[in-house]
Structure formats: structure tokens, C-alpha cells
Design a protein around this motif. Structure first.
Motif, PDB file in Angstrom:
ATOM      1  N   GLU A 128      44.466  25.952  31.582  1.00 58.84           N
ATOM      2  CA  GLU A 128      45.219  27.425  31.690  1.00 58.84           C
ATOM      3  C   GLU A 128      44.422  28.630  32.625  1.00 58.84           C
ATOM      4  O   GLU A 128      45.279  30.064  32.483  1.00 58.84           O
ATOM      5  CB  GLU A 128      43.376  27.378  30.420  1.00 58.84           C
ATOM      6  N   GLY A 181      43.369  42.945  34.314  1.00 55.49           N
ATOM      7  CA  GLY A 181      43.541  42.134  33.497  1.00 55.49           C
ATOM      8  C   GLY A 181      45.269  41.312  33.708  1.00 55.49           C
ATOM      9  O   GLY A 181      45.920  41.880  34.485  1.00 55.49           O
ATOM     10  N   THR A 232      39.365  38.536  42.228  1.00 57.47           N
ATOM     11  CA  THR A 232      37.967  38.906  41.965  1.00 57.47           C
ATOM     12  C   THR A 232      37.664  40.555  40.722  1.00 57.47           C
ATOM     13  O   THR A 232      37.556  41.201  40.202  1.00 57.47           O
ATOM     14  CB  THR A 232      37.297  38.219  42.054  1.00 57.47           C
ATOM     15  N   PHE A 281      41.055  42.624  40.660  1.00 62.14           N
ATOM     16  CA  PHE A 281      41.010  42.398  39.206  1.00 62.14           C
ATOM     17  C   PHE A 281      41.193  41.380  38.199  1.00 62.14           C
ATOM     18  O   PHE A 281      42.031  42.127  36.854  1.00 62.14           O
ATOM     19  CB  PHE A 281      42.633  43.067  39.379  1.00 62.14           C
ATOM     20  N   ASN A 282      39.935  41.224  37.564  1.00 61.14           N
ATOM     21  CA  ASN A 282      39.753  40.530  36.835  1.00 61.14           C
ATOM     22  C   ASN A 282      40.735  39.770  35.972  1.00 61.14           C
ATOM     23  O   ASN A 282      41.311  39.261  35.250  1.00 61.14           O
ATOM     24  CB  ASN A 282      39.386  41.123  35.844  1.00 61.14           C
ATOM     25  N   PRO A 339      42.788  35.588  35.631  1.00 64.32           N
ATOM     26  CA  PRO A 339      41.928  34.425  35.245  1.00 64.32           C
ATOM     27  C   PRO A 339      42.226  33.392  35.348  1.00 64.32           C
ATOM     28  O   PRO A 339      42.723  32.640  35.060  1.00 64.32           O
ATOM     29  CB  PRO A 339      41.669  34.658  33.237  1.00 64.32           C
TER      30      PRO A 339
END
Lengths: 306, 509
Positions: free
Chosen positions: A93, A166, A251, A253-254, A256
């Protein structure tokens, strides 16, 4: 020639085996008990012991290690202690997100750093050279973390042009990839410049000029070809820097990717996830450097002959 | 440029373009959709495995428990429409009829039994591969058995009278029977009978929920809810400022003024169950001497810390547990800041020239943890304490705390609105990490756990808090606030004293 490939594959396998040992031992030397962190500080000693047994952490270290390597060889990296899901699934993922970010960053770096480095070399000592190289120096020295937050403040909060964080749309990729690219970009620009300067002093360049070739042709056709060679190697070696830079960038910019996954795994001592992330990063590193090695042989006849 | 290199550049360029053209999803708020941001990952949405407040409060939207608690902590009926306590050890619940789980199964007493049984029975949990949270299991440790006289009646019999039974039940969303038999599939896609259905959870990124239109109670207000996980403070705050999210949790105190300056936004705070203090080792020098512990408490300037570091939103401690916990003793007063008194006490204890001790603190675990610890060290120095401060990452510092390697440790504790949970761990000799040992406090805690009426429970816990408070077993600092910030268009929303992320009652204007 085939011998060479076989040797490289064997070497890589050896490196990876060592990586598994080092990561396995290292994360267990660091104080902090994954089970305690998971169950909370008020969990009773009985509950801790029961959970340790459930996850197999009460077994001798070598047994745990063999189980990890045995599983990894079969493609099973175990279950995350925190997310309670297979590590392989979590990696599947998150890895594409990191690859996307890294590819975009390298793309930006290549597109901007080459022309900047060449221009600075050709116009050595000019104002443009100083501005470009000063910028590169700042880019290399600037903390990625700080840059990321500054970009968010300017482009999201003040101007409202780009989303803060995101993943999923093109605008969301812009700031993280620019942030991650700065370090590599600065390094490449400086390297291109110094290589070019060196090459431009070579006798064959003088010969080319003496032949009366146009300067642009001399630079692009004769000089750049040799100057660019070491850059391929450096780019391969920068994969490590890129992956560690990704931890910070992701981290802020979040994003994933495996960087955020790794950070959380470290904080929570999620051993299986951490082992998985390091192993996958190591495989990436080895594979990319293998490709660079081959590419180099292909690009430079001298290496091919040696 | 060499041809090969040109190819490489083109290749990288194409690769970049290729990966860019992924499926675009927008994070911007749309009609009927609510996007909020939290600081930590829920990790699991299986109500039985929830380990932190964020996970059980989000799971609370997916799976209704038998009973819930409203924002004033009043117990309200959810899947159980009514209940009674025919005798001190028995609780009898009547279920709502015709309520369906998201997968179509009916909510029956069998499902309730299956959900609770696995919490009580570690062997069953193991065979069924259900990951059980030790915190939630703790609520059921005194349950003897669950009976199902008919499909809509559940009877819970406890081993002893057990006062916090209802509160414990609010933490456990009811799972369909299939959630017991196929536990691994359940973790991947949790199902309940709550107002929202689970859509997806991408760790470190987002949780997506959609409205359950057949919900038995008040219909959900949003078609879709996106809970973004943004651990980085600056990024989370920026996401609210740009309107990407409508609300954020864990607002860093230093951004409050900036957020308040924005007329579209509102910042609200409340005190919670969370309490910050210095854990002291009560059974070894120097803190086995009550005078030294008192000296330390007088030497700490709580007002300064709460004003400067928390912008006045935290409050100096006045009891050994947070004010949102039930039976909080309101009559106790903070230890005043009095350096002279601290020095006298230290001299009396045989340390006229002060004393030295080791203190640990994590960084990045509690709000402003490092700043508070450093401020405390400076304040303590004025009274003659020389502190060797060890700033360590949470995993390391927790291990050192539990191995009792520090004389003092800056930390926080909270999360439950029940005094038994908040007091028993620290002030019961068997589990105390601070070496606290007072049989009279233990007797009171046990009495409170078995209490069958409000008045006696209140009296018991207030007395226990008073004894602990006067013994000064910790360096009491402050009650920590929960701060949320949100867009003013969002109504019926705010911080909860139990720190729940709660959008059940919220709506967009």
C-alpha cells in the motif's frame, strides 16, 4: 561477461543477508519493548508475558531470526503488531507512494540541475554562476523539514494555490516532490558544474574548438558526454539519501509512503514492519545500484574493457 | 548530451508523468461530506482491539455499543433501549428490536454475548484469532458470565458488585457473530450497527466512512466522512487554515493565537482526564522522605508553566486525577509555589545544601513535554534541586520508567473517566511504578469498585484522593487541556472531556 552478472547477483544476495542480520539485531538493541508500547504502561506483567508469547518474542533470538528470514524467503514478512495486518500488505500500500514521490523528485532534479550546472560551468565566474551555485549550496544545506513547512505556509496558507498535504491528485504531489528534490538537485548541479569545468580543460575539447566547431556543439556534443558519466553513479548512490529524505518529506506532507510507515514503526517498535521496510529499502538500493553498475559499463567503454 | 543519457532523462520524465496520472481524489470539503484531521492513527477499527482513544472513539461511529455516553458523560441507551440492575451483581439489558448490522445480520443477544465472551476468554480469542485490547478487556475482568434468556435480552453477571460496568460497556462496540468467526476479515473491514459504515482505512493517511442510511437512531448528517491522519502539527494547522479540513484535533498551544485571528475559525478547549506530573520513586532515596516530596511540590511554579507554555489553557493540578474523571475531589487545592518553604523542608530532611537526582522525559509524546520538563528543572534549581535531565524518545523513556531507572519522570496519565482506572494502577502496591504503598488507599479503591450507590462511591473516592494528595507521591503539575479548532460552519461540534473524536451530533451549515 555472464560471470560478472552472476557475481553481482551473489554479491547482492550476500549484502541483503547481512542487512537482515544487522537490522534484526539493531532494532532489538534499542531499548523499548514493542509489547509494552502496544499494551500501554498500565498493562499487567501477566498480560505482557502472554502477548510476548503470542508474538513469539519469548523465543531465543536465533530462532526468531530464522523464522523471520524463512518467512521473508517465502514472501511472508509477518504481521504488524500495531496495525494487526500482514506487513506485505502494508508495504504494497505504501511503497507505490514513495516510488512516485522519489521518481518525481529525481525527474525535477534532472530537468533543472543539468542545465543549471552546464550554464554555470560555461559562464564560470559570472553573476549567474554565483547565483546558481549559491542557490545550490543553500539547497544542499537547507533542512528538508523546514523547507516543507515554509512551502506549505507560502503556497497553501498565504496564496492558496496548493493543498497542504495528502496524496491522490497532481497538485498534492508538487510541494513534496520539490522539497525532496532540493537536496539531490543541488548536489547534481554542483557536480555537473565541476565535472564540466574539468572536462572543458581537456585537450580534446581544445582540439574541438581548434577545429572551429561552434561553442554550443563543443559543450553539448563533446564535453557533456564525459562530464555526465560520474553523475549516473552519484544518482545511484543518492537513492539512500532520497529514501531517508522521504521519511522527513512524507511526514511533513502527510504522504502515505514507507517513510511515514517506518517512522511509526520505529516509534512503536513494530519489529515486523520495521524489518520489512528496511529489507525492501535495501532491495531497492541494491537493485538500483546494480542497474547503475550495468548502465555505467554500457556508457563507458573503459569500464567495459576493464 | 549523450544519447543514452537523453534516453534516461526521457525515461524518468515518462515515469514521472505515468505515476502522476493516478486516480485523483479530492480532499476539499464538499456538500454532504465532512473532512476532519486527527494527529494519530487509529491503528485498528475493530472495537475489541482498540488501544487508544482515537481508535475507540472512531470505532464508536461504526459499531454501536449497548450503551453510549453523551458529551456530559451521561450514559445513554444505544443498542440496549433500557436496562436494570435487579441485584448488585446482575445487569439486565433489553435490546432494540429489528436493528441490523451493516452486513444485514440482526443485532441479537447472541452477538452481544459473542462480543463480550471473547473479551473475557483469552483462549477463545486465541483460537478465533481475535486481537483483544488489554485496556478494553480490563472493563470485563470482573464479569463472570453473559446469559441470553431470549434474542433481545442480555444478562451480565459479575463476580462481585462492579460499579463501572456501564462505563466499560460504552467502550465496546457490538460486533456481529460473523465478526467472531472470521476475525481477520473483520479487521480489514469492520462491521457494526453504528451510524457510519466503514469504507477504507489507509494507515498514516485517512479513514473513510459513509452514512448508514438504515441507522436505527438519528440519521447521520454526512454522506461521507473523511478522517485524515496528519501527525505533523504545522501541516494539520495549515490544512484547517486553507479549508481542506473542517476541524482539527490536538491543536498545538502555540498556534492558538494565529487560529483565533482567523474570523472563520473557532478554537475551543476543555480540561480532560489527562493529568501531567513528575512520577517520583516513593520507596527509595531521596523521594522516600515525604518532606523531600513536599519540597519538590512547593518548588514547582505551576502557574508559570500553565501561563507561559499553555497560554493559560492548562490548570495547576489540585487532585491526583484529572477533573473530568468521575468523583473528582473539588475541595483540594494546588500546592502553592513557595521556594522558601521548599528550602526549609529540604534542610529538615537533611539536605541543607540541596540534592541531586535523575529525571527522565520523553519528547514529542505529550504536548510540549520537553519544554515543561526543562522549565521544571529550572524552577527546582532555585530550591536547591540539581536535576540530571535525560531527554529520550518515548519507547526508550517508557522502558526506563518501568525499569525504574529514573528518580523522577515527566509524564501524563489519563484516558478514562472512571476513578478506578485512573487511580488503581499508580496507587496499588502490586502495580505501582512509583513504589506507592498505602493499604488504606487500596482498601478505599476496592470499596469504591464494589460500591452500589452514588453517594458512597463519591465519598470513598474523594477520601482516597485526599490521602494521596496530602502524601505528595508525585510532583503534581497541571491538568492538560484538549484543544480543537474548527470552521464556524460546523455546528454541534467541540472538544469532549473524554477526548473523543465525536461527529455524531455535528452538522454543516
Amino acid at each position: 561477461m555472464p560471470n560478472l552478472y552472476i557475481r553481482q547477483v551473489l554479491q547482492s544476495a550476500f549484502v541483503l543477508l547481512n542487512v537482515t542480520i544487522v537490522v534484526f539485531v539493531l532494532i532489538r538493541i534499542v531499548p523499548g519493548d514493542p509489547v509494552r508500547l502496544m499494551l500501554g504502561m498500565e498493562a499487567s506483567e501477566d498480560a505482557i508475558q502472554a502477548a510476548r508469547a503470542q508474538f513469539g518474542y519469548d523465543r531465543p533470538l536465533h530462532e526468531q531470526y530464522l523464522r523471520f528470514v524463512g518467512g521473508a524467503l517465502r514472501g511472508d514478512l509477518g504481521h504488524s503488531l500495531r496495525f494487526r495486518r500482514p506487513v506485505g500488505e502494508l508495504l504494497m500500500e505504501t511503497l507505490p507512494a514513495t516510488l512516485e514521490l522519489a521518481a518525481a523528485a529525481v525527474g525535477i532534479a534532472l530537468v533543472l540541475a543539468f542545465p543549471a550546472g552546464i550554464y554555470a560551468a560555461v559562464h564560470r565566474g559570472s553573476v549567474a554562476d554565483r547565483v546558481l551555485m549559491g542557490g545550490a549550496l543553500i539547497g544542499q544545506a537547507m533542512p528538508i523539514f523546514w523547507l516543507g513547512i515554509m512551502l506549505i505556509t507560502l503556497f497553501s496558507v498565504k496564496l492558496g494555490w496548493l493543498p497542504t498535504s495528502g496524496r491522490g491528485s497532481l497538485p498534492q504531489l508538487v510541494m513534496p516532490s520539490v522539497t525532496l528534490s532540493t537536496y539531490v538537485m543541488a548536489l547534481l548541479a554542483r557536480l555537473t558544474r565541476s565535472n564540466m569545468l574539468e572536462v572543458l580543460r581537456e585537450p580534446y575539447v581544445r582540439t574541438a574548438r581548434a577545429k572551429g566547431l561552434r561553442e554550443a556543439l563543443v559543450v553539448h556534443k563533446h564535453a557533456l558526454k564525459s562530464a555526465a558519466l560520474p553523475i549516473v553513479t552519484v544518482l545511484g548512490l543518492q537513492i539512500g539519501a532520497l529514501l531517508s529524505g522521504a521519511v522527513v518529506t512524507e511526514t511533513v506532507f502527510n504522504w502515505p509512503g514507507i517513510g511515514t510507515l517506518a517512522l511509526r514503526a520505529i516509534q512503536q517498535r513494530d519489529y515486523p514492519v520495521l524489518q520489512g521496510v528496511v529489507l525492501v529499502s535495501a532491495v531497492l538500493f541494491v537493485v538500483i545500484n546494480g542497474i547503475v553498475d550495468l548502465l555505467y559499463r554500457f556508457l563507458d567503454p573503459r569500464v567495459r574493457l576493464a | 548530451m549523450s544519447q543514452h543519457l537523453r534516453r534516461l532523462v526521457v525515461f524518468v520524465g515518462l515515469l514521472t508523468l505515468g505515476v502522476l496520472s493516478g486516480s485523483p481524489t479530492t480532499a476539499w470539503t464538499q456538500t454532504g461530506e465532512l473532512t476532519i484531521a486527527v494527529a494519530t492513527d487509529p491503528l485498528t477499527l475493530d472495537p475489541r482491539g482498540s488501544m487508544n482513544i482515537i481508535s475507540w472513539s472512531l470505532a464508536y461511529h461504526i459499531a454501536d455499543p449497548l450503551v453510549g455516553k453523551d458529551k456530559d458523560l451521561k450514559i445513554v441507551p444505544l443498542l440496549a433501549e433500557s436496562w436494570e440492575r435487579p441485584n448488585p451483581r446482575t445487569w439486565r439489558f433489553k435490546l432494540r428490536r429489528g436493528v441490523k448490522f451493516h452486513n444485514g445480520e440482526e443485532v441479537t443477544s447472541q452477538a452481544v454475548k459473542a462480543t463480550i465472551d471473547v473479551m473475557m476468554d483469552p483462549e477463545l480469542a486465541k483460537t478465533k484469532k481475535v486481537q483483544v485490547s488489554s485496556i478494553i478487556r480490563g472493563n470485563f475482568r470482573l464479569v463472570e458470565r453473559v446469559e441470553t434468556p431470549d434474542p433481545y435480552t442480555v444478562v451480565i453477571v459479575t463476580k462481585t458488585p462492579y460499579r463501572p460496568m456501564l462505563l466499560g460497556l460504552t467502550q465496546l462496540g457490538i460486533v456481529p457473530v460473523s465478526g467472531l468467526d472470521a476475525a481477520e476479515a473483520y479487521i480489514a473491514k469492520p462491521v457494526g450497527a453504528g451510524p457510519y459504515r466503514f469504507v477504507e482505512y489507509v494507515p498514516g493517511s485517512r479513514l473513510v466512512l459513509e452514512a448508514n442510511d438504515t441507522y436505527w437512531g438519528q440519521k447521520p448528517r454526512f454522506k461521507r466522512v473523511v478522517v485524515r491522519i496528519i501527525p505533523e502539527n504545522a501541516t494539520r494547522v495549515a490544512a484547517l487554515q486553507t479549508g481542506e479540513v473542517m476541524a482539527i484535533f490536538n491543536v498545538p498551544p502555540d498556534s492558538i493565537e494565529r487560529l483565533r485571528a482567523n474570523k472563520d475559525l473557532e478554537v475551543r478547549d476543555t480540561l480532560t482526564t489527562r493529568h501531567n506530573y513528575l512520577y517520583l520513586q516513593n520507596d527509595r532515596p531521596p523521594f522516600n522522605d515525604k518532606r523531600v516530596r513536599l519540597a519538590l511540590n512547593y518548588a514547582l511554579d505551576k502557574e508559570q508553566i500553565t501561563k507561559v507554555i499553555f497560554r493559560g489553557l492548562a490548570k495547576p493540578s489540585s487532585a491526583p486525577m484529572g477533573p473530568a474523571t468521575a468523583y473528582f475531589n473539588k475541595s483540594l487545592k494546588p500546592y502553592p509555589y513557595d521556594v522558601a518553604k521548599a528550602k526549609v523542608l529540604l534542610a529538615e530532611a537533611g539536605h541543607p545544601n540541596g540534592l541531586k537526582f535523575v529525571m527522565g522525559t520523553p519528547f514529542g509524546r505529550f504536548i510540549n513535554d520537553r519544554q515543561v520538563a526543562e522549565a521544571a528543572v529550572g524552577q527546582l534549581a532555585k530550591a536547591g534541586f540539581t536535576v540530571d535531565l535525560r531527554v529520550e524518545e518515548w519507547g526508550t523513556s517508557l522502558a526506563n520508567l518501568l525499569a525504574r531507572k529514573y528518580d523522577a519522570f515527566f509524564g501524563a496519565y489519563g484516558g478514562s473517566t472512571d476513578p478506578d482506572y485512573m487511580l488503581s494502577w499508580l496507587f496499588t502496591a502490586k502495580s505501582s511504578v512509583i513504589g506507592f504503598n498505602k493499604p488504606e488507599v487500596e482498601a478505599l479503591l476496592l470499596e469504591g469498585l464494589h460500591a452500589t450507590d452514588e453517594a458512597s462511591a463519591r465519598k470513598t473516592y474523594e477520601r482516597a484522593q485526599q490521602i494521596v494528595w496530602e502524601d505528595a507521591p508525585m510532583g503534581f503539575l497541571y491538568f492538560q487541556p484538549e484543544i480543537v479548532a474548527f470552521n464556524k460552519r460546523l455546528k454541534g461540534f467541540g472538544p469532549r472531556v473524554d477526548e473523543y473524536v465525536d461527529i455524531r451530533g455535528a452538522s454543516l451549515e
